[in-house]
Design a protein around this motif. Structure first.
Motif, PDB file in Angstrom:
ATOM      1  N   ASP A 334       0.850  -1.188   0.000  1.00  0.00           N
ATOM      2  CA  ASP A 334       0.000   0.000   0.000  1.00  0.00           C
ATOM      3  C   ASP A 334       0.889   1.242   0.000  1.00  0.00           C
ATOM      4  N   ALA A 335       0.905   1.959  -1.115  1.00  0.00           N
ATOM      5  CA  ALA A 335       1.738   3.164  -1.246  1.00  0.00           C
ATOM      6  C   ALA A 335       0.913   4.432  -1.220  1.00  0.00           C
ATOM      7  N   SER A 336      -0.337   4.333  -0.773  1.00  0.00           N
ATOM      8  CA  SER A 336      -1.209   5.513  -0.769  1.00  0.00           C
ATOM      9  C   SER A 336      -0.700   6.602   0.167  1.00  0.00           C
ATOM     10  N   LYS A 339       3.323  10.403   0.099  1.00  0.00           N
ATOM     11  CA  LYS A 339       2.916  11.689  -0.461  1.00  0.00           C
ATOM     12  C   LYS A 339       3.575  12.883   0.213  1.00  0.00           C
ATOM     13  N   ALA A 393       0.422  11.265  -7.935  1.00  0.00           N
ATOM     14  CA  ALA A 393       0.536   9.830  -7.660  1.00  0.00           C
ATOM     15  C   ALA A 393       0.592   9.001  -8.938  1.00  0.00           C
ATOM     16  N   ALA A 412       1.164   0.567 -10.635  1.00  0.00           N
ATOM     17  CA  ALA A 412       0.617   1.304  -9.500  1.00  0.00           C
ATOM     18  C   ALA A 412      -0.825   1.677  -9.834  1.00  0.00           C
ATOM     19  N   ALA A 414      -4.806   2.771  -9.488  1.00  0.00           N
ATOM     20  CA  ALA A 414      -5.396   3.935  -8.839  1.00  0.00           C
ATOM     21  C   ALA A 414      -5.695   3.686  -7.375  1.00  0.00           C
ATOM     22  N   SER A 415      -5.796   2.437  -6.976  1.00  0.00           N
ATOM     23  CA  SER A 415      -6.081   2.099  -5.585  1.00  0.00           C
ATOM     24  C   SER A 415      -4.956   2.506  -4.640  1.00  0.00           C
ATOM     25  N   GLY A 416      -3.768   2.831  -5.191  1.00  0.00           N
ATOM     26  CA  GLY A 416      -2.642   3.222  -4.354  1.00  0.00           C
ATOM     27  C   GLY A 416      -1.698   2.082  -4.060  1.00  0.00           C
ATOM     28  N   GLU A 417      -1.995   0.912  -4.611  1.00  0.00           N
ATOM     29  CA  GLU A 417      -1.126  -0.227  -4.380  1.00  0.00           C
ATOM     30  C   GLU A 417       0.034  -0.207  -5.377  1.00  0.00           C
ATOM     31  N   SER A 438       5.986   6.063   5.490  1.00  0.00           N
ATOM     32  CA  SER A 438       5.394   7.381   5.272  1.00  0.00           C
ATOM     33  C   SER A 438       5.209   8.106   6.597  1.00  0.00           C
TER      34      SER A 438
END
Length: 619
Positions: A334-336, A339, A393, A412, A414-417, A438
């Motif tokens: 999970d890279a959401s 940022k 993103a 990557a 759109a879900s942020g994965e 993060s």
């Protein structure tokens, strides 16, 4: 020998003896005068063209000085002055920092903070426990602020000393110019310059305490002075040093250079080789190296503490391309939360040769920083890439893929994965881990990470290790403060259980483990650890190292000073033995000269009687 020749020789002997008597008397009278060197006059036999007639001629007054010993003494004096300044400043900082077990030391205060967190874990809802955590955190931050202020105060003090010493150096150079002109004029007129050279040596000796200098006289006897790096300080005319104090000498600020301004007006900055001797060199070394390194240690401690408490770590899970059997293997994470500038994606893999490799992607909001230097992280051998988060993103996939190349497949959604796979059959590369670190930028009830500390700059911002504007870490120890959100609502320390139904001890346990259990790499630019082998330990361990390192620096400086003093003492004794007046020896010489004077006087007396007898016969 004729009677006239005898009288002539006796008169010459009286004059020579009288010159020696005067010099010997001066030697005895000035035996304890600082800077006075033993003088002598040599006599030379002078044949007047006849084997039966000879006289003696006196040379000019000469100094008895071993120039090699003198130059060595000046060099040792310069080294001693340098070490004295460094030892004084490092001792003052060491005295302020105290010992590891001192009640007000950083390790002790950090331990108090950690203990309050352990107590909080036993009863997260206790307002007393929460207040104690806030109080101990605030005390620790205040001590970091004060320690940083002390370092900067010493830096400013070191620079202030440069200002006054540059002024004194310039006066000395002007005095040397005037004195050298007088020496040249006296020498041209045939008069002795021995006494004036004594004065010159005193001025050059004082100059060597400020700068490590090279002094010599050319074949024509004219003086030349230069710095160790070869910058001319005197050559017929004196150069001048130029230095302006920095308007602001805060953490990370680079001080102004000391320049040599030639008589024609050209400018050249003193070089690093010139900073190894003299008080000016010592002060510049303190200002530009020793004290900034001490500040870097404080900044590293403050930064790693803040970041460890506020970092959310998302561990990747193994994944594949969905084929049966799978062709590509790797990890999904999970890279959401990736940022904030300073956030990191860490990946490990083994290459085709079975070598373990680490890759770190660092978020930046300023693309002009790219590509990043490998020193952007504390890890020794990781490959570092910058990711421009200002592009949004959606660009994460393309930037990571571009960095890793064709050996890896990156996606990557759109879900942020973030998914990174490797075709192990085609590339022989194999991913072994993937994680996202993060920054938790706001204090909230849920989760484990909590931004206990804030950066007081710009009204208060989370600490994320951002690299923009020179790096958020630079000077952070001076700015670290407690998060206002916790001051107004200490209850945020309670945390929340996964169901959201009540307080949970997991947050307090996470915070205390971040301080005393989790081992991380620390930036070697702090002077602790090396570039190829960074210090690896807990934050509590590093706090101890900060104090120990300062003690080592002070001890090393003291040892260097002791060695410099010993070398100076030995050199001074050797030098002084080459020119010092031995009164006993001079008294013996005085008696011998008096006897010689009496002998010449008796010759004149006898000659006078013979003349009287001759004149009587003539009459």
């Amino acid at each position: 020998m004729s009677l006239g020749s005898a009288i002539h020789s006796a008169f010459a002997g009286l004059r020579a003896t009288q010159s020696k008597l005067a010099v010997t008397s001066d030697n005895i009278a000035n035996a304890n005068t600082v800077g006075y060197t033993r003088k002598s006059v040599e006599t030379i036999a002078n044949n007047a063209g006849s084997s039966s007639t000879s006289t003696v001629v006196s040379s000019q007054v000469q100094r008895q000085v071993d120039e090699m010993l003198r130059d060595s003494y000046w060099q040792k004096s310069s080294s001693n002055a340098f070490e004295q300044v460094v030892a004084d400043f490092t001792k003052r900082l060491d005295d302020y920092m105290g010992k590891i077990d001192s009640e007000s030391s950083l390790p002790k205060l950090l331990n108090n903070f950690n203990s309050s967190l352990i107590k909080l874990a036993s009863d997260p809802k206790s307002q007393s426990n929460q207040s104690q955590v806030i109080s101990s955190a605030r005390t620790f931050a205040a001590e970091l602020n004060a320690s940083s202020a002390q370092v900067q105060s010493l830096r400013e003090g070191a620079e202030a000393g440069v200002t006054s010493e540059v002024e004194r150096t310039n006066l000395l150079l002007k005095d040397i110019e005037v004195l050298e002109k007088d020496i040249i004029a006296e020498r041209a007129s045939g008069r002795s310059v021995a006494g004036m050279n004594d004065v010159m040596d005193q001025k050059l000796g004082e100059l060597s305490k400020y700068l490590d200098i090279d002094v010599h006289r050319d074949g024509d006897g004219e003086l030349r002075i230069s710095t160790v790096s070869g910058l001319t300080l005197y050559d017929v005319k004196a150069a001048q040093l130029s230095f302006s104090s920095s308007a602001s000498l805060g953490p990370g600020a680079v001080g102004n250079p000391v320049e040599v301004v030639s008589p024609s007006g050209s400018r050249s900055s003193l070089q690093p080789a010139d900073f190894k001797g003299g008080t000016i060199g010592g002060r510049l070394t303190l200002r530009d190296k020793v004290l900034p390194e001490a500040q870097a240690r404080l900044d590293e401690l403050a930064a790693q503490l803040s970041q460890s408490l506020s970092t959310n770590t998302k561990q990747g899970v193994a994944g594949d391309d969905g084929n049966s059997p799978p062709v590509k293997l790797g990890y999904k994470v999970d890279a959401s939360g990736f940022k904030t500038s300073g956030d990191r994606i860490e990946m490990s893999f083994t290459d085709a040769h079975g070598n373990a490799r680490d890759v770190t992607f660092v978020a930046v909001s300023d693309p002009s920083l790219l590509p990043l230097d490998g020193r952007a992280t504390a890890k020794a051998d990781d490959i570092v890439y910058g990711i421009d988060i200002s592009a949004g993103a959606a660009s994460l996939q393309s930037q990571v893929a571009s960095a890793l190349g064709a050996s890896f497949e990156v996606s990557a959604p759109a879900s942020g994965e973030l998914q990174i796979f490797a075709d192990t059959g085609a590339t022989s590369a194999k991913l072994t881990s993937l994680m996202v670190k993060s920054t938790q930028t706001t204090a909230r009830q849920s989760g484990l990470a909590l931004p206990v500390f804030y950066d007081s700059e710009n009204g208060g911002t989370p600490y994320s290790g951002a690299l923009e504007n020179g790096g958020q870490k630079v000077g952070y120890a001076k700015r670290i403060t407690i998060n206002d959100a916790l001051l107004s609502n200490p209850g945020l320390l309670e945390g929340q259980d996964p169901s959201g139904s009540g307080a949970d001890q997991a947050r307090a346990q996470f915070l205390t483990e971040a301080i005393s259990s989790t081992r991380i790499d620390f930036d070697p630019q702090s002077g602790i650890g090396g570039q190829g082998a960074p210090y690896h330990g807990t934050i509590a361990d590093f706090a101890n190292e900060v104090i120990s390192k300062q003690g080592q620096v002070a001890t090393s400086a003291k040892s260097a000073l002791t060695s410099a003093k010993t070398a100076l003492s030995l050199s001074q004794k050797a030098y002084e033995s080459s020119y010092k007046v031995d009164v006993d020896t001079e008294l013996v010489n005085l008696m011998q000269l008096q006897n010689a004077y009496s002998a010449n006087a008796r010759v004149l007396n006898a000659s006078n009687k013979l003349f009287e007898q001759l004149m009587a016969l003539v009459r």
